[in-house]
Design a protein around this motif. Sequence first.
Motif, PDB file in Angstrom:
ATOM      1  N   ALA A 230       8.363  -1.487  14.291  1.00 11.61           N
ATOM      2  CA  ALA A 230       9.230  -1.738  13.390  1.00 11.61           C
ATOM      3  C   ALA A 230       8.270  -1.867  12.190  1.00 11.61           C
ATOM      4  O   ALA A 230       8.617  -1.277  11.088  1.00 11.61           O
ATOM      5  CB  ALA A 230       9.912  -2.972  13.602  1.00 11.61           C
ATOM      6  N   GLN A 231       7.110  -2.412  12.131  1.00 12.15           N
ATOM      7  CA  GLN A 231       6.291  -2.707  11.104  1.00 12.15           C
ATOM      8  C   GLN A 231       5.781  -1.365  10.800  1.00 12.15           C
ATOM      9  O   GLN A 231       5.303  -0.686   9.559  1.00 12.15           O
ATOM     10  CB  GLN A 231       5.027  -3.490  11.550  1.00 12.15           C
ATOM     11  CG  GLN A 231       5.471  -4.898  11.744  1.00 12.15           C
ATOM     12  CD  GLN A 231       4.272  -5.760  11.919  1.00 12.15           C
ATOM     13  OE1 GLN A 231       3.083  -5.604  11.454  1.00 12.15           O
ATOM     14  NE2 GLN A 231       4.429  -6.706  12.838  1.00 12.15           N
ATOM     15  N   GLY A 232       5.544  -0.278  11.958  1.00 11.35           N
ATOM     16  CA  GLY A 232       4.981   0.818  11.531  1.00 11.35           C
ATOM     17  C   GLY A 232       5.941   1.941  10.757  1.00 11.35           C
ATOM     18  O   GLY A 232       5.579   2.613   9.776  1.00 11.35           O
ATOM     19  N   LEU A 233       7.222   1.868  11.007  1.00  7.91           N
ATOM     20  CA  LEU A 233       8.339   2.442  10.577  1.00  7.91           C
ATOM     21  C   LEU A 233       8.239   2.010   9.048  1.00  7.91           C
ATOM     22  O   LEU A 233       8.413   2.706   8.306  1.00  7.91           O
ATOM     23  CB  LEU A 233       9.421   2.320  11.405  1.00  7.91           C
ATOM     24  CG  LEU A 233      10.673   2.821  10.535  1.00  7.91           C
ATOM     25  CD1 LEU A 233      10.605   4.670  10.301  1.00  7.91           C
ATOM     26  CD2 LEU A 233      11.945   2.746  11.228  1.00  7.91           C
ATOM     27  N   LEU A 274      -0.136  -0.305   3.527  1.00  8.78           N
ATOM     28  CA  LEU A 274      -1.342  -0.778   4.176  1.00  8.78           C
ATOM     29  C   LEU A 274      -1.492  -2.045   4.906  1.00  8.78           C
ATOM     30  O   LEU A 274      -2.074  -1.951   6.137  1.00  8.78           O
ATOM     31  CB  LEU A 274      -2.447  -0.558   3.176  1.00  8.78           C
ATOM     32  CG  LEU A 274      -2.433   0.922   2.428  1.00  8.78           C
ATOM     33  CD1 LEU A 274      -3.597   0.731   1.462  1.00  8.78           C
ATOM     34  CD2 LEU A 274      -2.711   1.866   3.648  1.00  8.78           C
ATOM     35  N   ARG A 275      -0.914  -3.045   4.564  1.00  8.64           N
ATOM     36  CA  ARG A 275      -0.924  -4.384   5.344  1.00  8.64           C
ATOM     37  C   ARG A 275      -0.044  -4.262   6.519  1.00  8.64           C
ATOM     38  O   ARG A 275      -0.385  -4.605   7.583  1.00  8.64           O
ATOM     39  CB  ARG A 275      -0.533  -5.271   4.502  1.00  8.64           C
ATOM     40  CG  ARG A 275      -0.149  -6.787   5.107  1.00  8.64           C
ATOM     41  CD  ARG A 275       0.447  -7.749   4.130  1.00  8.64           C
ATOM     42  NE  ARG A 275       1.993  -7.158   3.701  1.00  8.64           N
ATOM     43  CZ  ARG A 275       2.890  -7.485   4.497  1.00  8.64           C
ATOM     44  NH1 ARG A 275       2.796  -8.033   5.721  1.00  8.64           N
ATOM     45  NH2 ARG A 275       4.225  -6.877   4.126  1.00  8.64           N
ATOM     46  N   ALA A 280       0.562  -2.951  12.571  1.00  8.57           N
ATOM     47  CA  ALA A 280       1.231  -1.900  13.564  1.00  8.57           C
ATOM     48  C   ALA A 280       0.106  -1.520  14.506  1.00  8.57           C
ATOM     49  O   ALA A 280       0.739  -1.106  15.660  1.00  8.57           O
ATOM     50  CB  ALA A 280       1.873  -0.980  12.781  1.00  8.57           C
ATOM     51  N   LEU A 281      -1.072  -1.646  14.080  1.00  6.12           N
ATOM     52  CA  LEU A 281      -2.141  -0.576  15.059  1.00  6.12           C
ATOM     53  C   LEU A 281      -2.781  -2.127  15.856  1.00  6.12           C
ATOM     54  O   LEU A 281      -4.066  -1.434  16.698  1.00  6.12           O
ATOM     55  CB  LEU A 281      -3.414  -0.037  14.108  1.00  6.12           C
ATOM     56  CG  LEU A 281      -2.744   1.186  13.325  1.00  6.12           C
ATOM     57  CD1 LEU A 281      -3.848   1.862  12.481  1.00  6.12           C
ATOM     58  CD2 LEU A 281      -2.109   2.168  14.112  1.00  6.12           C
ATOM     59  N   ARG A 282      -2.524  -3.069  15.628  1.00  9.94           N
ATOM     60  CA  ARG A 282      -3.225  -4.208  16.295  1.00  9.94           C
ATOM     61  C   ARG A 282      -2.535  -4.549  17.712  1.00  9.94           C
ATOM     62  O   ARG A 282      -1.586  -4.387  17.754  1.00  9.94           O
ATOM     63  CB  ARG A 282      -3.130  -5.517  15.655  1.00  9.94           C
ATOM     64  CG  ARG A 282      -4.024  -5.729  14.318  1.00  9.94           C
ATOM     65  CD  ARG A 282      -4.229  -7.009  13.960  1.00  9.94           C
ATOM     66  NE  ARG A 282      -4.686  -7.182  12.395  1.00  9.94           N
ATOM     67  CZ  ARG A 282      -4.042  -7.411  11.412  1.00  9.94           C
ATOM     68  NH1 ARG A 282      -2.854  -7.672  11.216  1.00  9.94           N
ATOM     69  NH2 ARG A 282      -4.617  -7.575  10.169  1.00  9.94           N
ATOM     70  N   GLY A 283      -3.325  -4.701  18.731  1.00 13.03           N
ATOM     71  CA  GLY A 283      -2.960  -5.106  19.869  1.00 13.03           C
ATOM     72  C   GLY A 283      -2.385  -3.920  20.794  1.00 13.03           C
ATOM     73  O   GLY A 283      -1.103  -3.984  20.974  1.00 13.03           O
TER      74      GLY A 283
END
Length: 413
Positions: A230-233, A274-275, A280-283
């Motif tokens: 959801a964050q990535g979208l 960017l934040r 979104a790329l963590r974990g």
Amino acid sequence: METAAVREAVADAHRREWARVLAATVRVARDLDLAEECVQDAYVAAMDAWLRQGVPDNPGAWLTVAAQRRALNAHKRAATLRSKLPLLVVPSADDPPDAPDEIPDDRLRLVFTCCHPALAREAQLAITLRLVCGLTTAEIARAFLVSEPTMAARVTRAKKKIAAAAIPYRVPPLEDLPDRLDAVLTVVHLVFTTGHAAPTGPDLLRPDLVERAIDLARTLCALMPDEREAQGLLALMLLHDARRATRVGADGRLLLLEEQDRTRWDTAQIADGLRLVRGALRGGRPGRFALQSAIAAVYTEAPTYAGTDWRQLRGLYDLLLHAWPSPVVALNRAVVVAMSDGPAAALPLLDALAEDPRLAGYHYLPAARADLLRRLDRIPEADAAYRTAITLCDNAVERAFLESRLRGSGARP
């Protein structure tokens, strides 16, 4: 008021308020077909009423009241049939409760209704574009590269399935959200892409759909704050939309990324995006929306178009193609290969994609092929590819750009 001014006000209300009015009317109508009919009637009635009374201060509220009144009157006239209507709002005793009331967005409830697991994915996407975006059946068919009768049947079947299964009109409880998340993210993304590059019409984009998709994505992030996709979208949409003011020149001409004035990009929106990309790329392994947001970040953070890290982009597209083996992803990867390794390396990739029937009506494929052929100085072949792309393109701004490219090669459209 002048007829033209009222007609424009109604059209603007349709672009901006359709989903909100329909979602609110479903609460009263308890049937998607009835709700859609009542909303359409309300827009027709607005033309006459607003000519006599003037455009109201809040057109959306006026339309909602008018549509809901029609729904109530329909129920009164057909009281004996009420028991046969699907209960989209009133849960049975066995139904779980709604998600917390702090997420009261009726449009999101409508999206979750359209994305119920009982519906096939293609039906979910089609009915969402029809109900949430207000697109015509012809426009949806164009987006899916199918015939209008095929799409009309698909939407009709989806509505009947919702009625037969008594699918509730609500945001499901939190424990059920993950099962529907991918479908909901997909349809929100489709709403955004339909607005970011309108498939038809005189304008390159539809800001109402872009803003609707971003609002829905923000609501999803609030509802599911730990969901990285959801964050990535949301990040993907914010980074793309940050370039909105620079995508078309003052003369109405389409501006490619290398032509855009980066000083006019929305820096606050970019920082927010960017934040979200970093989160979104963590974990764990990133999903398709996280990877797409990372690709958008590489383009955004490059100091110039020429200074873009094409090798990094190619690596990200390799990951994305593995996570999401879509022909459109493969096409975008081929464009990056052309920048990193030269057009001769990318042309065979596009030729292979031309065999994929899913891209048969996709004008970006012959457009990309024409650009590579032009760069290889294979002008007659480039001209033929430009003509094919022009034939397939229904957006006036994009078509004008393709025609200018064709004229620039010395040929006539």
